[in-house]
Design a protein around this motif. Structure first.
Motif, short mmCIF file in Angstrom:
data_model
loop_
_atom_site.label_atom_id
_atom_site.label_comp_id
_atom_site.label_asym_id
_atom_site.label_seq_id
_atom_site.Cartn_x
_atom_site.Cartn_y
_atom_site.Cartn_z
N ASP A 15 -0.15 -2.86 -4.83
CA ASP A 15 -0.45 -2.85 -6.42
C ASP A 15 -1.87 -4.02 -6.35
N CYS A 16 -1.60 -4.91 -5.26
CA CYS A 16 -2.98 -5.69 -5.21
C CYS A 16 -4.14 -5.02 -4.70
N LEU A 17 -3.90 -4.06 -3.99
CA LEU A 17 -5.14 -2.89 -3.95
C LEU A 17 -5.55 -2.38 -5.04
N ARG A 18 -4.53 -1.95 -5.62
CA ARG A 18 -5.11 -1.32 -7.10
C ARG A 18 -5.72 -2.21 -7.98
N ALA A 19 -5.51 -3.25 -7.91
CA ALA A 19 -6.16 -4.32 -8.91
C ALA A 19 -7.37 -4.46 -8.17
N VAL A 20 -7.66 -4.96 -6.85
CA VAL A 20 -9.04 -4.82 -6.56
C VAL A 20 -9.84 -3.66 -7.01
N SER A 21 -9.35 -2.58 -6.72
CA SER A 21 -9.92 -1.26 -7.09
C SER A 21 -10.41 -1.31 -8.60
N ILE A 22 -9.50 -1.56 -9.72
CA ILE A 22 -9.94 -1.53 -11.07
C ILE A 22 -10.71 -2.64 -11.30
N ILE A 23 -10.71 -4.01 -10.75
CA ILE A 23 -11.58 -4.93 -11.02
C ILE A 23 -13.16 -4.51 -10.70
N GLY A 39 -20.05 -0.23 -7.67
CA GLY A 39 -18.55 -0.42 -7.88
C GLY A 39 -17.79 0.86 -8.23
N THR A 40 -18.44 2.28 -8.00
CA THR A 40 -17.68 3.49 -8.08
C THR A 40 -16.77 3.52 -6.64
N PHE A 41 -17.28 2.42 -5.71
CA PHE A 41 -16.34 2.75 -4.61
C PHE A 41 -14.65 2.37 -4.74
N GLY A 42 -14.64 1.51 -5.84
CA GLY A 42 -13.10 1.41 -6.39
C GLY A 42 -12.54 2.56 -6.52
N VAL A 43 -13.11 3.50 -7.00
CA VAL A 43 -12.51 4.82 -7.28
C VAL A 43 -11.94 5.39 -5.96
N LEU A 44 -13.14 5.30 -4.92
CA LEU A 44 -12.66 5.62 -3.45
C LEU A 44 -11.58 5.09 -3.07
N LEU A 45 -11.29 3.84 -3.05
CA LEU A 45 -10.28 2.93 -2.68
C LEU A 45 -8.89 3.58 -3.51
N PHE A 46 -9.16 3.79 -4.78
CA PHE A 46 -7.99 4.49 -5.53
C PHE A 46 -7.72 5.63 -4.71
N PHE A 47 -8.43 6.59 -4.45
CA PHE A 47 -8.09 7.90 -3.82
C PHE A 47 -7.17 7.57 -2.36
N ILE A 48 -7.69 6.44 -1.58
CA ILE A 48 -6.69 6.29 -0.40
C ILE A 48 -5.57 5.82 -0.79
N ILE A 49 -5.39 5.09 -1.82
CA ILE A 49 -3.79 4.70 -2.06
C ILE A 49 -3.24 5.76 -2.75
#
Length: 366
Positions: A15-23, A39-49
Motif C-alpha cells: 500500500d505504501c508503494l501504491r501511495a508513492v505511485s498515486i502521489i 509522473g506517468t511512471f507512477g502508472v507503470l509502478l501501479f502495473f508492477i503492483i
C-alpha cells in the motif's frame, strides 16, 4: 514446496508503494516543475503492483469467472461513483472543462460496459477522465488471465504471458503502439510473486523476459505516446521490480510510522479515478496559476488534500461496503437469481433437468 503462502489482500508495504505511485501521478499533473515531468511512471509502478497482486488472486480463484468476478467487484464500485462525479461536474460547469474533454452521460454509462468487455461492440466513446487510459490496459491484462484460467492453464500463467508478450512484440511494427508495450511491467510484478512463493526459476525467467522486452523497446525505438519509451522508463522497471520485492519480502519489518502513507495507498484507486480532470477544473475555478509560490503550494498540498478527502469518502461509503458483496453476487450470480424465482418455477426447472444435470446446481462460494 513453496516458501510463502498466499498473501492477505492488504499489505502495508505494498500500500505504501501504491501511495508513492498515486502521489507521483498527482505531482505530475498539478505541479509544473521539471522534477515531476515523468509522473506517468507512477502508472507503470501501479502495473508492477497489479501484476504482483493478480498472481495471488489468480492462484486463489476457484474458476475463471471467480477470478474475473473478483476483478469486477474490486474495480466497478469506485469506477461507477467516480465516473459519475466526474461526469456530473463536467455537465454542471462545462466552462471549466478543457477543450476536447467534454462528456455526455451516454459515454459515462458505456464506459462501465466498455472497459470490462474491452469495448467488444467497437463503439467510439470518450472516457470520463483522461487517466482512465490505464484501466484499458489493466482490463486487457485481466482478460488474458481470465482466458488462460478458463483453458485450465492457471499454473502456467506467467510463462504464457511471457510467450504472448514476446510474440506480439516481435510481430508488431515499432511504429504501431499497443497495450503490449506495458506488459513487461505486469510480468515483472508476477515474477516478484513467483519469487516470494519460492518459484525461483519461474521468477528469473519472467524477470529476464520483462527486462529483455523493455530493452527491445528501447533499442528499436518503439513508439508509445502514453508513456514514451526511454532509458528512464527502463530504470523505473528495474527499480520498481526491486521495490515490489522488498515490499513483499519485508512487509513485516515496516515501522508503524508508515501506516499513514499506506492509507493513501488504500484509497489510491478512487483517488486516481477522480484526480485529473476534476483537479484541473478546480484549478480553473480557483484561478490558480503556475508561477507564484502560493500557486505551487496550492497545487502541491491543498488540491491533493481536497481530492484525498473525496477519495476517502468514496472508499468509506462505497468501496469498503460494496466490494465483497458485489464480488459474491457476481461469483454466485445464478444462485442469487434462483433466490428470486417463484418456487413453482424452481420446481419446474428442477423437474426438467436430466439426472446427470443435478450435480451442476452447486456453485462455489465467492
Amino acid at each position: 514446496m513453496e516458501k510463502a503462502s498466499l498473501k492477505s489482500e492488504r499489505s502495508v508495504a505494498i500500500d505504501c508503494l501504491r501511495a508513492v505511485s498515486i502521489i507521483w501521478v498527482l505531482l505530475y499533473h498539478f505541479v509544473p516543475l521539471q522534477v515531476f515531468n515523468r509522473g506517468t511512471f507512477g502508472v507503470l509502478l501501479f502495473f508492477i503492483i497489479s501484476g504482483y497482486c493478480i498472481a495471488f488472486s489468480a492462484e486463489s480463484s476457484q474458476s475463471a469467472w471467480h477470478f474475473y468476478a473478483k476483478r469486477l467487484g474490486r474495480l466497478l464500485p469506485a469506477l461507477i461513483v467516480c465516473g459519475f462525479l466526474t461526469t456530473l461536474f463536467k455537465r454542471l460547469a462545462p466552462d471549466l472543462v478543457e477543450p476536447g474533454r467534454g462528456l455526455e452521460w451516454v459515454h459515462y454509462a458505456y464506459t462501465i460496459v466498455a472497459l470490462p468487455t474491452l469495448n467488444v461492440l467497437q463503439i467510439n466513446y470518450k472516457l470520463p477522465d483522461g487517466a482512465y487510459w490505464s484501466l484499458q490496459v489493466e482490463f486487457q491484462f485481466y482478460v488474458f488471465c481470465f482466458l488462460m484460467i478458463a483453458l485450465g492453464l492457471k499454473q502456467r500463467l506467467l510463462a504464457l504471458l511471457c510467450a504472448v508478450t514476446i510474440f506480439r512484440t516481435v510481430t508488431t511494427s515499432t511504429d504501431f503502439y499497443t497495450s503490449n508495450d506495458f506488459f513487461p511491467f505486469f510480468i515483472a510484478g508476477m515474477s516478484v510473486a513467483a519469487l516470494v512463493r519460492g518459484r525461483t526459476r519461474e521468477a528469473i525467467l519472467g524477470i529476464s523476459v520483462a527486462f529483455s522486452v523493455e530493452l527491445y523497446h528501447l533499442i528499436f525505438h518503439v513508439k508509445q505516446p502514453s508513456v514514451p519509451i526511454e532509458m528512464y522508463r527502463s530504470l523505473l522497471l528495474w527499480c520498481g521490480t526491486a521495490a515490489a520485492y522488498l515490499a513483499a519480502r519485508y512487509d513485516h519489518l515496516l515501522p508503524r510510522a508508515f501506516h499513514p502513507l499506506a492509507f493513501i495507498g488504500v484509497i489510491s484507486y478512487p483517488l486516481y479515478l477522480i484526480h485529473q480532470d476534476v483537479g484541473t477544473m478546480i484549478l480553473q475555478r480557483a484561478h490558480v496559476g503556475r508561477e507564484s509560490t502560493a500557486d505551487l503550494l496550492f497545487r502541491a498540498f491543498v488540491l491533493p488534500a481536497f481530492l484525498i478527502s473525496i477519495a476517502w469518502l468514496v472508499y468509506a461509503l462505497v468501496e469498503r461496503r460494496t466490494i465483497k458483496p458485489l464480488t459474491a453476487l457476481l461469483a454466485n450470480s445464478r444462485a442469487w437469481l434462483c433466490q428470486w424465482q417463484p418456487a413453482s418455477a424452481i420446481r419446474a426447472s428442477h423437474a426438467a433437468e436430466r439426472p446427470g444435470d443435478v450435480a451442476r446446481r452447486d456453485f462455489p462460494v465467492g
